[in-house]
Enzyme design. Structure first.
Site, PDB file in Angstrom:
ATOM      1  N   CYS A 183     106.672 -96.319 -29.911  1.00  0.00           N
ATOM      2  CA  CYS A 183     108.039 -96.960 -29.886  1.00  0.00           C
ATOM      3  C   CYS A 183     108.103 -98.180 -29.999  1.00  0.00           C
ATOM      4  CB  CYS A 183     108.743 -96.301 -28.636  1.00  0.00           C
ATOM      5  SG  CYS A 183     110.449 -96.833 -28.286  1.00  0.00           S
ATOM      6  N   CYS A 234     109.332-101.470 -23.110  1.00  0.00           N
ATOM      7  CA  CYS A 234     109.886-101.356 -21.890  1.00  0.00           C
ATOM      8  C   CYS A 234     108.467-101.360 -21.158  1.00  0.00           C
ATOM      9  CB  CYS A 234     110.103 -99.965 -21.503  1.00  0.00           C
ATOM     10  SG  CYS A 234     111.553 -99.677 -22.854  1.00  0.00           S
ATOM     11  N   CYS A 276     106.167 -98.069 -20.008  1.00  0.00           N
ATOM     12  CA  CYS A 276     106.164 -97.004 -20.813  1.00  0.00           C
ATOM     13  C   CYS A 276     104.819 -96.682 -21.651  1.00  0.00           C
ATOM     14  CB  CYS A 276     107.186 -96.991 -21.796  1.00  0.00           C
ATOM     15  SG  CYS A 276     107.631 -95.426 -22.543  1.00  0.00           S
ATOM     16  N   CYS A 291     116.026 -80.878 -21.827  1.00  0.00           N
ATOM     17  CA  CYS A 291     116.333 -82.241 -21.863  1.00  0.00           C
ATOM     18  C   CYS A 291     115.227 -82.788 -23.254  1.00  0.00           C
ATOM     19  CB  CYS A 291     116.014 -83.065 -20.807  1.00  0.00           C
ATOM     20  SG  CYS A 291     116.425 -84.801 -21.079  1.00  0.00           S
ATOM     21  N   CYS A 345     120.546 -81.500 -23.178  1.00  0.00           N
ATOM     22  CA  CYS A 345     120.627 -83.087 -22.985  1.00  0.00           C
ATOM     23  C   CYS A 345     119.471 -83.485 -23.762  1.00  0.00           C
ATOM     24  CB  CYS A 345     120.071 -82.991 -21.461  1.00  0.00           C
ATOM     25  SG  CYS A 345     119.780 -84.755 -20.923  1.00  0.00           S
ATOM     26  N   CYS A 377     123.901 -88.935 -18.068  1.00  0.00           N
ATOM     27  CA  CYS A 377     122.719 -89.103 -17.046  1.00  0.00           C
ATOM     28  C   CYS A 377     122.444 -90.369 -17.240  1.00  0.00           C
ATOM     29  CB  CYS A 377     122.024 -87.862 -17.769  1.00  0.00           C
ATOM     30  SG  CYS A 377     120.211 -87.793 -16.712  1.00  0.00           S
ATOM     31  N   ARG A 421     118.844 -86.835  -9.111  1.00  0.00           N
ATOM     32  CA  ARG A 421     117.648 -86.079  -9.772  1.00  0.00           C
ATOM     33  C   ARG A 421     116.445 -86.633  -9.063  1.00  0.00           C
ATOM     34  NH1 ARG A 421     117.153 -82.748 -13.769  1.00  0.00           N
ATOM     35  NH2 ARG A 421     119.385 -83.223 -14.149  1.00  0.00           N
TER      36      ARG A 421
HETATM   37  N1  SAM Z   1     113.424 -93.834 -25.716  1.00  0.00           N
HETATM   38  C1  SAM Z   1     114.390 -93.616 -24.911  1.00  0.00           C
HETATM   39  C2  SAM Z   1     114.992 -94.580 -24.067  1.00  0.00           C
HETATM   40  O1  SAM Z   1     114.150 -95.332 -23.386  1.00  0.00           O
HETATM   41  O2  SAM Z   1     116.300 -94.575 -23.691  1.00  0.00           O
HETATM   42  C3  SAM Z   1     114.261 -92.230 -24.139  1.00  0.00           C
HETATM   43  C4  SAM Z   1     112.953 -91.914 -23.597  1.00  0.00           C
HETATM   44  S1  SAM Z   1     112.522 -93.010 -21.946  1.00  0.00           S
HETATM   45  C5  SAM Z   1     110.876 -92.433 -21.680  1.00  0.00           C
HETATM   46  C6  SAM Z   1     113.548 -92.321 -20.644  1.00  0.00           C
HETATM   47  C7  SAM Z   1     113.368 -93.053 -19.476  1.00  0.00           C
HETATM   48  O3  SAM Z   1     112.361 -92.598 -18.800  1.00  0.00           O
HETATM   49  C8  SAM Z   1     113.159 -94.497 -19.314  1.00  0.00           C
HETATM   50  O4  SAM Z   1     114.604 -94.827 -19.225  1.00  0.00           O
HETATM   51  C9  SAM Z   1     112.701 -94.450 -17.876  1.00  0.00           C
HETATM   52  O5  SAM Z   1     113.808 -94.923 -16.983  1.00  0.00           O
HETATM   53  C10 SAM Z   1     111.767 -93.579 -17.497  1.00  0.00           C
HETATM   54  N2  SAM Z   1     110.768 -93.699 -17.660  1.00  0.00           N
HETATM   55  C11 SAM Z   1     109.582 -93.834 -18.866  1.00  0.00           C
HETATM   56  N3  SAM Z   1     108.473 -93.802 -18.621  1.00  0.00           N
HETATM   57  C12 SAM Z   1     108.349 -93.909 -17.251  1.00  0.00           C
HETATM   58  C13 SAM Z   1     107.349 -94.142 -16.201  1.00  0.00           C
HETATM   59  N4  SAM Z   1     105.897 -94.294 -16.364  1.00  0.00           N
HETATM   60  N5  SAM Z   1     107.586 -93.737 -14.815  1.00  0.00           N
HETATM   61  C14 SAM Z   1     108.805 -93.697 -14.469  1.00  0.00           C
HETATM   62  N6  SAM Z   1     109.989 -93.459 -15.300  1.00  0.00           N
HETATM   63  C15 SAM Z   1     109.672 -93.609 -16.541  1.00  0.00           C
HETATM   64  C1  DTB Z   2     114.337 -89.619 -16.684  1.00  0.00           C
HETATM   65  O1  DTB Z   2     115.062 -90.336 -15.957  1.00  0.00           O
HETATM   66  N1  DTB Z   2     113.302 -89.542 -16.576  1.00  0.00           N
HETATM   67  C2  DTB Z   2     112.770 -88.683 -17.442  1.00  0.00           C
HETATM   68  C3  DTB Z   2     113.772 -88.413 -18.372  1.00  0.00           C
HETATM   69  N2  DTB Z   2     114.953 -89.137 -17.843  1.00  0.00           N
HETATM   70  C4  DTB Z   2     113.800 -88.570 -19.833  1.00  0.00           C
HETATM   71  C5  DTB Z   2     111.624 -89.076 -18.256  1.00  0.00           C
HETATM   72  C6  DTB Z   2     110.539 -89.552 -17.310  1.00  0.00           C
HETATM   73  C7  DTB Z   2     109.264 -89.951 -18.067  1.00  0.00           C
HETATM   74  C8  DTB Z   2     107.947 -90.273 -17.044  1.00  0.00           C
HETATM   75  C9  DTB Z   2     106.946 -90.790 -17.806  1.00  0.00           C
HETATM   76  C10 DTB Z   2     106.388 -89.978 -18.865  1.00  0.00           C
HETATM   77  O2  DTB Z   2     106.107 -88.773 -18.986  1.00  0.00           O
HETATM   78  O3  DTB Z   2     106.157 -90.317 -19.917  1.00  0.00           O
HETATM   79 FE1  SF4 Z   3     110.759 -96.579 -26.026  1.00  0.00          FE
HETATM   80 FE2  SF4 Z   3     109.572 -95.950 -23.794  1.00  0.00          FE
HETATM   81 FE3  SF4 Z   3     111.329 -97.586 -23.859  1.00  0.00          FE
HETATM   82 FE4  SF4 Z   3     112.008 -95.168 -24.497  1.00  0.00          FE
HETATM   83  S1  SF4 Z   3     111.241 -96.250 -22.436  1.00  0.00           S
HETATM   84  S2  SF4 Z   3     112.700 -97.261 -25.592  1.00  0.00           S
HETATM   85  S3  SF4 Z   3     110.299 -94.624 -25.334  1.00  0.00           S
HETATM   86  S4  SF4 Z   3     109.259 -97.849 -24.677  1.00  0.00           S
END
Ligand code: SAM
Ligand code: DTB
Ligand code: SF4
Length: 329
Positions: free
Chosen positions: A53, A57, A60, A97, A128, A188, A260
């Site tokens: 990606c 973030c 992530c 989702c 979703c 959401c 959630r």
């Molecule tokens: N790329 C898209 C975005 O960021 O909008 C969708 C996927 S992203 C993984 C969805 C959400 O998962 C993020 O906004 C964040 O709140 C949550 N998330 C991602 N990595 C995480 C982590 N290591 N621990 C907790 N929540 C996480």
């Molecule tokens: C949200 O708030 N949490 C979910 C979903 N929306 C997409 C994602 C959590 C991701 C946790 C880290 C991972 O598995 O990569």
């Molecule tokens: Fe990309 Fe992860 Fe950020 Fe979603 S949360 S935009 S997958 S870096």
């Protein structure tokens, strides 16, 4: 209790900082005004495109900028997604989702995601997606294809946001939420606790969510899952009571929303999870995996629900009904 969109930070702080047991008690009281306290909604997550990606973030595993051990995968086939959705239905989920590691979907991705939405919806599951930022035309096409919910988190307070993400702004996120709402989809949106933020930031996040013109129907409260190789890998662990306080305040100030219990459940004991339900959490992600990290779901959830006497919301169709329909046609 009336639904309000004019909460002040001071009011939210006063709720947040009251004695823990008073807060949980109040949250449970509000919860019972709007919901059956012994029923929860269960969703299953699937990553349809993993890793590489371009966004930054800091929490992530999927950002191309950090050296997490994640193996990137191309878009997975629609048939595979449908197989996974059927399994989710069979395991008792009512919503499926689908998440992609994109800054936003490209035009070339649209036929792929639209097809997927149509097919998952046809199974009788709620749909979703979380695909990053959306423009108006994309949102309308997703809605027309049958997308019920769009997940896009604010993640943290406006003030702390720039410590976590630099490649898209807080206002970009609010714009996407407006676009989703205007297209007629359910929203959401929530955030993450344990990013190294302080209480003021958790209160700031709750304030932003609860003063949206319409509250998100679903509010995920994630606890950071620390990922090796990312800048937040070694951030100090947040005490679980702060997560529960965040959930409880969300329940009180957004009384009609599903709150959630999201990422981070792996680190919770059964009794911590029961406390989160008592504080008003009434939905969660089941399954063995979130997007890229392990989840406390699967059989463990069934055992927990049985122990606590929790019922789950049912999908419109069951796998058995689908099989009968297929035989009849
Ligand atoms: N790329 C898209 C975005 O960021 O909008 C969708 C996927 S992203 C993984 C969805 C959400 O998962 C993020 O906004 C964040 O709140 C949550 N998330 C991602 N990595 C995480 C982590 N290591 N621990 C907790 N929540 C996480
Ligand atoms: C949200 O708030 N949490 C979910 C979903 N929306 C997409 C994602 C959590 C991701 C946790 C880290 C991972 O598995 O990569
Ligand atoms: Fe990309 Fe992860 Fe950020 Fe979603 S949360 S935009 S997958 S870096």
């Amino acid at each position: 209790m009336q639904v309000r969109n004019d909460w002040t930070r001071e009011q939210i702080q006063a709720l947040y900082e009251q004695p823990f047991l008073n807060l949980v008690f109040e949250a449970q009281r509000v919860h019972r005004e709007y919901f059956d306290a012994n029923t929860i909604q269960v969703s299953t997550l699937l990553s349809i495109k993993t890793g590489k990606c371009p966004e930054d973030c800091k929490y992530c595993s999927q950002s191309v900028r950090y050296s997490s051990k994640l193996e990137a995968e191309k878009r997975i086939a629609v048939e595979k997604v449908i197989q996974e959705a059927k399994q989710a239905l069979a395991a008792g989920s009512s919503r499926f989702c689908m998440g992609a590691a994109w800054r936003n979907p490209h035009e070339r991705d649209m036929p792929y995601v639209l097809e997927m939405v149509k097919e998952v919806k046809a199974l009788g599951l709620e749909t979703c997606m979380t695909l990053g930022m959306l423009n108006q035309s994309q949102a309308l096409r997703l809605k027309d294809a049958g997308l019920d919910y769009y997940n896009h988190n604010l993640d943290t307070s406006r003030e702390y946001y720039s410590h976590i993400i630099s490649t898209r702004s807080f206002d970009d996120r609010l714009d996407t939420l407006d676009t989703v709402r205007a297209a007629g989809m359910k929203v959401c949106s929530g955030g993450i606790v344990g990013l190294g933020e302080n209480r003021k930031d958790r209160i700031g996040l709750l304030h932003e969510l609860s003063t949206l013109a319409v509250h998100p129907e679903s509010v995920p409260i994630n606890m950071l899952v620390p990922i090796e190789g990312t800048p937040l890998a070694d951030v100090e662990k947040l005490d679980v009571t702060e997560w529960i306080r965040t959930i409880a305040v969300a329940r009180i100030i957004m009384p009609k929303s599903y709150i959630r219990l999201s990422a981070g459940r792996e680190a919770l004991s059964d009794s911590d999870q029961a406390l989160a339900f008592l504080a008003g959490a009434n939905s969660l992600f089941s399954g063995e995996k979130l997007l890229t990290t392990p989840n406390a779901g699967g059989d463990k959830d069934q055992i927990l629900f049985a122990k606590l006497g929790l019922k789950t919301e049912k999908a419109k169709a069951t796998v058995a009904e689908l099989a009968v329909d297929a035989m009849a046609s």
